[in-house]
Design a protein around this motif. Structure first.
Motif, short mmCIF file in Angstrom:
data_model
loop_
_atom_site.label_atom_id
_atom_site.label_comp_id
_atom_site.label_asym_id
_atom_site.label_seq_id
_atom_site.Cartn_x
_atom_site.Cartn_y
_atom_site.Cartn_z
N ALA B 3 0.81 -1.20 0.00
CA ALA B 3 0.00 0.00 0.00
C ALA B 3 0.85 1.26 0.00
O ALA B 3 0.35 2.34 -0.26
CB ALA B 3 -0.92 0.00 1.22
N ASP B 4 2.15 1.11 0.29
CA ASP B 4 3.00 2.30 0.34
C ASP B 4 3.21 2.89 -1.04
O ASP B 4 3.38 2.18 -2.03
CB ASP B 4 4.38 1.93 0.91
CG ASP B 4 4.29 1.61 2.39
OD1 ASP B 4 3.39 2.15 3.05
OD2 ASP B 4 5.11 0.80 2.86
N LEU B 5 3.20 4.24 -1.08
CA LEU B 5 3.52 4.93 -2.32
C LEU B 5 5.02 4.87 -2.55
O LEU B 5 5.50 4.59 -3.64
CB LEU B 5 3.03 6.38 -2.23
CG LEU B 5 3.34 7.27 -3.42
CD1 LEU B 5 2.65 6.76 -4.67
CD2 LEU B 5 2.92 8.70 -3.11
N SER B 7 8.65 3.45 -0.60
CA SER B 7 9.30 2.82 0.55
C SER B 7 10.81 2.81 0.33
O SER B 7 11.29 2.53 -0.77
CB SER B 7 8.76 1.41 0.76
OG SER B 7 9.23 0.56 -0.26
N ALA B 31 8.65 4.77 5.03
CA ALA B 31 7.67 4.61 3.94
C ALA B 31 6.68 5.76 3.99
O ALA B 31 6.49 6.38 5.04
CB ALA B 31 6.95 3.28 4.10
N ALA B 33 2.68 6.70 2.68
CA ALA B 33 1.44 6.21 2.09
C ALA B 33 0.90 7.26 1.12
O ALA B 33 1.26 8.43 1.22
CB ALA B 33 0.42 5.94 3.19
N PRO B 34 0.03 6.87 0.18
CA PRO B 34 -0.55 7.87 -0.73
C PRO B 34 -1.27 8.95 0.06
O PRO B 34 -1.96 8.66 1.04
CB PRO B 34 -1.54 7.05 -1.56
CG PRO B 34 -1.07 5.64 -1.47
CD PRO B 34 -0.42 5.50 -0.13
N GLU B 36 -0.14 11.11 2.06
CA GLU B 36 0.39 11.38 3.40
C GLU B 36 1.50 12.42 3.36
O GLU B 36 2.20 12.56 2.36
CB GLU B 36 0.96 10.07 3.97
CG GLU B 36 1.43 10.20 5.40
CD GLU B 36 2.16 8.95 5.89
OE1 GLU B 36 2.04 8.63 7.07
OE2 GLU B 36 2.86 8.31 5.06
N ALA B 201 1.10 13.13 -2.00
CA ALA B 201 1.88 12.85 -0.80
C ALA B 201 3.09 13.78 -0.79
O ALA B 201 3.59 14.16 -1.85
CB ALA B 201 2.34 11.39 -0.81
#
Lengths: 266, 265, 274
Positions: B3-5, B7, B31, B33-34, B36, B201
């Motif tokens: 799920a990470d955009l 990392s 990491a 996330a989208p 974030e 992000a």
């Protein structure tokens, strides 16, 4: 008690700029002996021009009106002996090819009339006072061998070697990270107290200024918009621009809401 | 993990200074996330900017992995790398240094549109005007040179240039540190609005905890090439555990933050 | 910029001298429509004797004034063309070497070294003797020895610009490296090279004169160097034949220097004010 420094109707204009825009516009300001005055303003406020005008360092083409008087000295001030200057960028104010100890000794010799050997001993003493570790070794270093904070300590040592009555710090910590900034702020505060100097602390950061200054003067577009005791300016400003600067300060105190900061209109 | 955009794991980079090698980055993991905002804070020399430059492939790391949108970023090169750049952008600290001194505002924003073939030539002037309006600038600025506009306007142009290709992540390297405080609030508000609209992000690199508190969802504290602490802003500012975070919190300028500070050293 | 430029006396003097020379060069076919190599009067006529031939004639009875005017064409054309060629080649090589780095830089700079170790004039001499004297060959011959200096200066400048944030910014938006090199870096690397261009033009004019003096110029054209060489044989009896084109040569070089000096000064003042 008569003020150390007194500005009366000081205006500065640079030729070529629009006639309506003065870099400084009829400034009246006093600094008492031992006082810590902060000058706050953003780019174009005239705060750096003020520092240059006081130290008589304005470029030759600047048009100056009004008076810069030194009632506390009873004569014209001399740079180095009466005024110490710390600039924003220590790498620009230090000679890159001269050992830092020699640079301070040079200032000592020029302003105190002491011999080279005595001047060098004094330089080491001063490097110790600005808390450089191993001052004897540090005196042998070249500027590029020191960190930004260490260079600013050297610049401060060079500024106070002539035992000036007024120390001008022009954005002296804005090129440093917050941790080093706090250390340099503490150093300046301590030295000013110990030496009984007056301090002109020029900054864009009103919170930083409030930690060191007795009085705060807020400048905008070359005008002095508000001046008063630091506590009063911070807690009870009368000018809307001062309020704007205070509101724009992004503190870390938890009782202030994040979104509240971002609602504030610039 | 999927799920990470972005990392980053085990990122290591050594530079040599004066003949001696030293680690600018020493095994950095984090990491994003989208949508974030991760703030990367630390004193100067802690390696924050090196992280940014590794992610943007401006500096090649010695070891470690960077995955962006599930892709191995370090494996890309040539045209594949260039086309990926549309989705991963950066805003620099000093926009005057980050722009070609000869360029006009229009050319700066036109470049990404042209390079990535996003907008046909005939429609580009309108697209440029639209982007300028989106970042709160007048489209009339398009014909100006970068040295003819103010610092705040320049940073907005930098943001317009960065969002022109509709990226998913923007790395902001001390992007508001050089701005006047009254201008800074407006730029931060703009960044927040763009994030809400586009689900962007941010990797927000700064040494200023005040800014972190205002914009970040999470914070990673760096020192000497390592991440020493990660968490939510309120937690790290309220109860820092690492020595670096403690030092940053105690050094943050406060309005009349007590007389003890100025005499203590 | 132009006001600043005209404020310096060097620039004004240089502009006047060069404007006169260019006017001479442009007016030559119109004022002296006849072939300047044609015989028009008695041989070795001294100046100021016959007002149809104000500067007299040479050993073969050719008009000296006409030669001077037509020679200005050759000198300026060859000087400018050779300087332009060497600057263009030098800037291209310097930009590629500085921007690409690595082995490309290494190879290009060793080639530059090789050219620099041989004196430029010797190189030109060798090239013309092999390729035969013609205007184009002379231009290439002069450029062969003159491109190394702009190449080195450009490379040094590019090496510093390459590390600037705006180059990183161009990479970040996905610009092709060739476009970065030639559109972002090169234009910003030019000013120091252009400051040098007056020196390069002056040197090219002198090299052309020297080649012609040695009989390696284009034989179908009048050149100042060739005129000086012609006069050398009768230096005792008719010194004016060497002195007149010599003065023209000195004035040209002086004019180019002064103009370059003025331009550099004006741009420095402009930058200082900005």
């Amino acid at each position: 008690m008569s003020p150390l420094l007194s500005l009366r109707g000081l205006s500065v204009r640079y030729p070529g700029s629009k006639a309506s825009l003065a870099a400084l516009d009829s400034i009246d300001l006093d600094i008492a002996p031992g006082e810590r005055l902060a000058i706050i303003g953003e780019s174009g406020s005239g705060k750096s021009t003020l520092a240059l005008a006081i130290a008589n360092l304005l470029p030759g083409n600047a048009l100056v009106q009004g008076a810069v008087e030194w009632p506390g000295l009873g004569r014209k001030a001399e740079n180095g002996r009466d005024i110490g200057f710390v600039f924003q960028d220590p790498s620009a104010s230090l000679d890159p090819v001269m050992r830092v100890g020699d640079q301070i000794a040079e200032v000592a010799r020029a302003n105190l009339g002491v011999g080279w050997r005595a001047a060098q001993a004094l330089a080491i003493q001063l490097l110790d006072r600005v808390r450089l570790p191993e001052p004897k070794l540090a005196a042998q270093a070249f500027p590029h061998q020191l960190s930004g904070g260490q260079k600013q300590r050297v610049a401060i040592a060079a500024a106070i070697v002539g035992k000036p009555r007024l120390l001008i710090a022009d954005e002296a910590t804005s090129a440093l990270d917050t941790i080093v900034q706090a250390e340099i702020m503490a150093l300046i505060g301590r030295l000013v107290t110990e030496e009984g100097m007056s301090l002109l602390f020029i900054s864009h950061d009103i919170a930083l200024a409030s930690q060191i200054a007795d009085r705060i003067a807020v400048f905008r577009h070359g005008r002095l918009v508000e001046i008063g005791p630091a506590r009063q300016i911070v807690s009870n400003p009368t000018d809307s621009y001062t309020r704007l600067l205070l509101d724009a300060h992004l503190g870390i105190d938890p009782h202030l809401e994040i979104d509240a900061h971002l609602e504030i209109d610039a | 993990m999927s799920a990470d955009l972005l990392s980053v794991s085990g990122l290591t980079k050594r530079f040599s200074r004066g003949g001696k090698a030293f680690a600018a980055l020493d095994g950095v993991d984090f990491a994003i996330a989208p949508g974030e905002t991760l703030a990367l804070v630390g004193p100067s020399g802690s390696g924050k900017s090196t992280v940014a430059r590794c992610i943007l492939r401006l500096v090649e790391p010695d070891a470690g992995a960077i995955r962006f949108e599930g892709q191995d970023l370090l494996a890309l090169s040539g045209a594949a790398l260039r086309s990926m750049r549309a989705r991963l952008q950066m805003v620099f600290q000093d926009p005057l240094a980050a722009f070609n001194p000869r360029a006009t505002v229009a050319r700066l924003i036109n470049d990404p549109l042209r390079i990535h073939g996003l907008v046909p030539r005939a429609e580009r002037p309108a697209a440029i005007a639209g982007l300028l309006e989106r970042v709160g600038l007048s489209p009339d600025l398009a014909t100006r040179h970068v040295h003819e506009i103010s610092g705040g306007q320049r940073q907005r142009v930098a943001i317009a240039r960065a969002i022109a290709t509709k990226p998913r992540l923007i790395v902001l390297d001390e992007a508001v540190s050089a701005l006047d405080v009254s201008v800074r609030a407006g730029v931060l508000r703009l960044l927040k609005a763009l994030q809400d609209e586009d689900g962007l992000a941010y990797l927000f690199i700064t040494h200023d905890l005040g800014v972190v508190r205002a914009v970040a969802d999470r914070v990673a504290v760096m020192d000497a090439g390592r991440i020493v602490e990660q968490g939510e802003p309120a937690q790290i500012i309220g109860a820092p555990t690492s020595a670096t975070a403690k030092a940053l919190v105690s050094a943050a300028p406060r309005l009349l933050g007590g007389e003890t500070k100025q005499t203590r050293e | 910029m132009s006001r600043l430029f005209l404020r310096s006396p060097e620039a004004v003097a240089g502009t006047i001298i060069l404007a006169l020379l260019v006017a001479m060069a442009l007016a030559a076919p119109w004022l002296f429509p006849r072939d300047p190599l044609a015989i028009v009067g008695p041989a070795m006529l001294p100046p100021f004797q016959d007002w149809t031939l104000p500067l007299g004639t040479d050993r073969l009875g050719r008009d000296v004034l006409s030669g001077l005017f037509h020679g200005a064409r050759t000198s300026l054309a060859v000087g400018l063309a050779a300087a332009a060629t060497s600057i263009i080649v030098g800037v291209l090589v310097g930009t590629i070497a500085g921007f690409a780095g690595g082995w490309v830089d290494e190879v290009l700079m060793r080639i530059t070294d090789a050219f620099q170790t041989v004196p430029g004039f010797l190189l030109a001499l060798a090239f013309v003797s092999v390729a035969g004297p013609s205007l184009g060959v002379v231009v290439v011959a002069i450029a062969l020895g003159a491109w190394t200096q702009p190449a080195r200066i450009t490379r040094a400048e590019v090496l510093s610009i390459r590390e600037r944030d705006y180059v990183a910014g161009a990479r970040v938006i996905g610009m092709h490296p060739a476009e970065i090199a030639f559109r972002e870096v090169l234009p910003n690397a030019l000013p120091p090279v252009l400051a040098l261009s007056s020196v390069i033009v002056a040197a090219a004019v002198l090299t052309e004169a020297a080649l012609s003096f040695l009989g390696l110029g284009d034989p179908n054209r009048v050149t100042w160097g060739g005129m000086i060489a012609e006069g050398r044989a009768v230096l005792r009896s008719a010194p004016f034949l060497s002195i007149v084109p010599g003065i023209a040569l000195v004035l040209t070089v002086l004019g180019v220097y002064l103009l370059g000096e003025g331009a550099v000064e004006a741009s420095a003042v402009k930058r200082g004010n900005a």
